[in-house]
Design a protein around this motif. Structure first.
Motif, PDB file in Angstrom:
ATOM      1  N   HIS A  66       0.853  -1.196   0.000  1.00  0.00           N
ATOM      2  CA  HIS A  66       0.000   0.000   0.000  1.00  0.00           C
ATOM      3  C   HIS A  66       0.890   1.248   0.000  1.00  0.00           C
ATOM      4  CE1 HIS A  66      -3.677  -2.326   0.706  1.00  0.00           C
ATOM      5  NE2 HIS A  66      -2.941  -3.060   1.531  1.00  0.00           N
ATOM      6  N   ALA A  67       1.654   1.400  -1.076  1.00  0.00           N
ATOM      7  CA  ALA A  67       2.626   2.483  -1.150  1.00  0.00           C
ATOM      8  C   ALA A  67       1.971   3.860  -1.109  1.00  0.00           C
ATOM      9  CB  ALA A  67       3.471   2.348  -2.418  1.00  0.00           C
ATOM     10  N   ASP A  68       0.832   4.024  -1.769  1.00  0.00           N
ATOM     11  CA  ASP A  68       0.154   5.323  -1.760  1.00  0.00           C
ATOM     12  C   ASP A  68      -0.300   5.680  -0.348  1.00  0.00           C
ATOM     13  OD1 ASP A  68       0.535   5.676  -4.447  1.00  0.00           O
ATOM     14  OD2 ASP A  68      -1.469   5.010  -5.045  1.00  0.00           O
ATOM     15  N   ASP A  69      -0.853   4.701   0.365  1.00  0.00           N
ATOM     16  CA  ASP A  69      -1.262   4.949   1.747  1.00  0.00           C
ATOM     17  C   ASP A  69      -0.055   5.304   2.604  1.00  0.00           C
ATOM     18  OD1 ASP A  69      -3.893   4.450   1.193  1.00  0.00           O
ATOM     19  OD2 ASP A  69      -3.902   2.408   2.006  1.00  0.00           O
ATOM     20  N   CYS A  70       1.032   4.622   2.375  1.00  0.00           N
ATOM     21  CA  CYS A  70       2.262   4.899   3.122  1.00  0.00           C
ATOM     22  C   CYS A  70       2.688   6.355   2.933  1.00  0.00           C
ATOM     23  CB  CYS A  70       3.355   3.939   2.659  1.00  0.00           C
ATOM     24  SG  CYS A  70       4.933   4.093   3.541  1.00  0.00           S
ATOM     25  N   ARG A  71       2.648   6.834   1.710  1.00  0.00           N
ATOM     26  CA  ARG A  71       3.061   8.213   1.449  1.00  0.00           C
ATOM     27  C   ARG A  71       2.089   9.221   2.049  1.00  0.00           C
ATOM     28  NH1 ARG A  71       5.141   5.722  -3.376  1.00  0.00           N
ATOM     29  NH2 ARG A  71       3.092   5.775  -4.373  1.00  0.00           N
ATOM     30  N   LYS A  72       0.790   8.908   2.029  1.00  0.00           N
ATOM     31  CA  LYS A  72      -0.190   9.801   2.658  1.00  0.00           C
ATOM     32  C   LYS A  72       0.078   9.934   4.156  1.00  0.00           C
ATOM     33  CE  LYS A  72      -3.993   8.709  -0.537  1.00  0.00           C
ATOM     34  NZ  LYS A  72      -5.304   8.019  -0.658  1.00  0.00           N
ATOM     35  N   LEU A  73       0.337   8.813   4.795  1.00  0.00           N
ATOM     36  CA  LEU A  73       0.623   8.834   6.227  1.00  0.00           C
ATOM     37  C   LEU A  73       1.923   9.566   6.518  1.00  0.00           C
ATOM     38  CD1 LEU A  73      -0.333   5.147   7.095  1.00  0.00           C
ATOM     39  CD2 LEU A  73      -1.636   7.196   7.715  1.00  0.00           C
ATOM     40  N   LEU A  74       2.904   9.388   5.653  1.00  0.00           N
ATOM     41  CA  LEU A  74       4.190  10.042   5.846  1.00  0.00           C
ATOM     42  C   LEU A  74       4.047  11.560   5.776  1.00  0.00           C
ATOM     43  CD1 LEU A  74       7.241   9.883   6.201  1.00  0.00           C
ATOM     44  CD2 LEU A  74       7.454   9.569   3.726  1.00  0.00           C
ATOM     45  N   ARG A  75       3.300  12.047   4.796  1.00  0.00           N
ATOM     46  CA  ARG A  75       3.101  13.495   4.679  1.00  0.00           C
ATOM     47  C   ARG A  75       2.370  14.041   5.913  1.00  0.00           C
ATOM     48  NH1 ARG A  75       2.233  12.107  -0.867  1.00  0.00           N
ATOM     49  NH2 ARG A  75      -0.021  11.935  -0.530  1.00  0.00           N
ATOM     50  N   ALA A  76       1.354  13.330   6.358  1.00  0.00           N
ATOM     51  CA  ALA A  76       0.584  13.782   7.518  1.00  0.00           C
ATOM     52  C   ALA A  76       1.423  13.741   8.790  1.00  0.00           C
ATOM     53  CB  ALA A  76      -0.674  12.927   7.672  1.00  0.00           C
ATOM     54  N   LEU A  77       2.250  12.707   8.926  1.00  0.00           N
ATOM     55  CA  LEU A  77       3.074  12.594  10.127  1.00  0.00           C
ATOM     56  C   LEU A  77       4.116  13.701  10.189  1.00  0.00           C
ATOM     57  CD1 LEU A  77       3.681  10.972  12.672  1.00  0.00           C
ATOM     58  CD2 LEU A  77       5.256   9.583  11.319  1.00  0.00           C
ATOM     59  N   ARG A  78       4.655  14.093   9.039  1.00  0.00           N
ATOM     60  CA  ARG A  78       5.605  15.208   9.020  1.00  0.00           C
ATOM     61  C   ARG A  78       4.953  16.471   9.583  1.00  0.00           C
ATOM     62  NH1 ARG A  78      10.212  14.367   6.185  1.00  0.00           N
ATOM     63  NH2 ARG A  78      10.246  12.679   4.646  1.00  0.00           N
ATOM     64  N   THR A  79       3.731  16.709   9.180  1.00  0.00           N
ATOM     65  CA  THR A  79       3.011  17.889   9.669  1.00  0.00           C
ATOM     66  C   THR A  79       2.712  17.754  11.157  1.00  0.00           C
ATOM     67  OG1 THR A  79       1.987  18.116   7.490  1.00  0.00           O
ATOM     68  CG2 THR A  79       0.998  19.356   9.292  1.00  0.00           C
ATOM     69  N   TYR A  80       2.339  16.559  11.577  1.00  0.00           N
ATOM     70  CA  TYR A  80       2.038  16.325  12.994  1.00  0.00           C
ATOM     71  C   TYR A  80       3.239  16.643  13.885  1.00  0.00           C
ATOM     72  CZ  TYR A  80       1.127  13.901  17.353  1.00  0.00           C
ATOM     73  OH  TYR A  80       0.981  13.620  18.697  1.00  0.00           O
ATOM     74  N   LEU A  81       4.418  16.221  13.466  1.00  0.00           N
ATOM     75  CA  LEU A  81       5.605  16.459  14.282  1.00  0.00           C
ATOM     76  C   LEU A  81       5.869  17.947  14.482  1.00  0.00           C
ATOM     77  CD1 LEU A  81       8.031  13.732  12.858  1.00  0.00           C
ATOM     78  CD2 LEU A  81       6.912  13.751  15.091  1.00  0.00           C
TER      79      LEU A  81
END
Length: 293
Positions: free
Chosen positions: A236-251
């Motif tokens: 689920h590479a697309d999901d992985c990238r979505k989560l990665l972008r959101a986590l960057r903002t969360y931090l």
């Protein structure tokens, strides 16, 4: 600075997720179509495996879930567009639940390791921590690394702590979960609980008003630094990238505030440099995540 409406909306999402938790079976299966065929699992209700007995990270009490892992799941749900539905997952079942589709995500003090990366994908880290010792407040038998010799230590089965290289004579007593270790510590059956320092601060905070209060031994650590990540099924590479972008903002936007609320004992222990100790470097997300932005 966090937008005022974002915080309000996110907390509302948490409330919805908490209600959804009450309806979740412990081993509920993911909906059809979420079986690793590459389709997105981050739509509608998303099954999030998390521990129900990790105070400070994810604790199920009074008909709701609260903690840093819960906050992260709720933030990701708002940013990506899904509603988290929490279900209890044990340490030894995290990879199995992801691979079989019983959980869409696992956010449960889940350390990123090379062995686990062969089985599931990760996004993170969202927190890094050394491994340390939880002792009874009045116990002074561990003040340095050398004092760990000939001590009886409790850790959870299949945790990263259970494989750490400790001094000769140190003996491991393994339990299914860390809550059982904490009870044995308070009963005097073991000398200390050995686990991730950040997790131990959660238990110390929880037990601060108990008959047997606990504390984390300062600046005594063994083993590797652990980095907590979000686990998801491979493919689920697309999901992985979505989560990665959101986590960057969360931090950037939410991490510090949430840690202060959920892990006050951690912040109090290192008032001058708790962020340097526990907050990941932004470059770490590229290093340890299974996908790149």
């Amino acid at each position: 600075m966090t937008h005022p409406c974002r915080r309000s909306t996110r907390r509302s999402a948490l409330a919805v997720a908490a209600i959804a938790t009450l309806l979740a079976a412990p081993m509920a299966c993911a909906p059809d179509g979420k079986d690793g065929d590459g389709e997105s699992v981050l739509t509608g209700v998303v099954h999030v495996g998390t521990s129900f007995d990790h105070p400070g990270f994810s604790l199920h009490a009074q008909r709701t879930n609260r903690g840093l892992d819960v906050d992260i799941a709720s933030y990701l749900g708002e940013e990506v567009g899904f509603t988290p539905k929490f279900q209890d997952v044990t340490i030894d079942a995290r990879e199995q639940e992801l691979r079989e589709g019983a959980a869409d995500l696992v956010i449960s003090v889940y350390s990123i390791t090379p062995e686990r990366q062969k089985l599931v994908d990760f996004v993170g880290p969202y927190l890094m921590t050394r491994q340390g010792f939880l002792v009874r407040e009045d116990y002074d038998g561990i003040k340095s690394e050398q004092d760990v010799r000939n001590k009886l230590l409790c850790s959870a089965e299949k945790s990263t702590s259970s494989t750490a290289d400790l001094p000769p004579g140190a003996t491991f007593h393994e339990e299914r979960d860390f809550s059982t270790c904490v009870r044995k510590l308070q009963q005097g059956s073991v000398d200390a609980v050995f686990s991730d320092e950040a997790l131990l601060f959660g238990y110390a905070q929880q037990q601060r008003r108990s008959k047997v209060p606990l504390r984390v031994v300062p600046d005594v650590s063994f083993g590797l630094t652990n980095r907590y990540g979000i686990g998801l099924q491979k493919g689920h590479a697309d999901d992985c990238r979505k989560l990665l972008r959101a986590l960057r903002t969360y931090l950037v936007e939410e991490w510090a505030g949430d840690v202060k609320v959920q892990l006050p004992a951690l912040v109090d222990a290192y008032p001058a440099d708790w962020e340097n100790r526990f907050k990941p470097n932004p470059h770490d997300l590229n290093t340890y995540s299974s996908c790149k932005k």
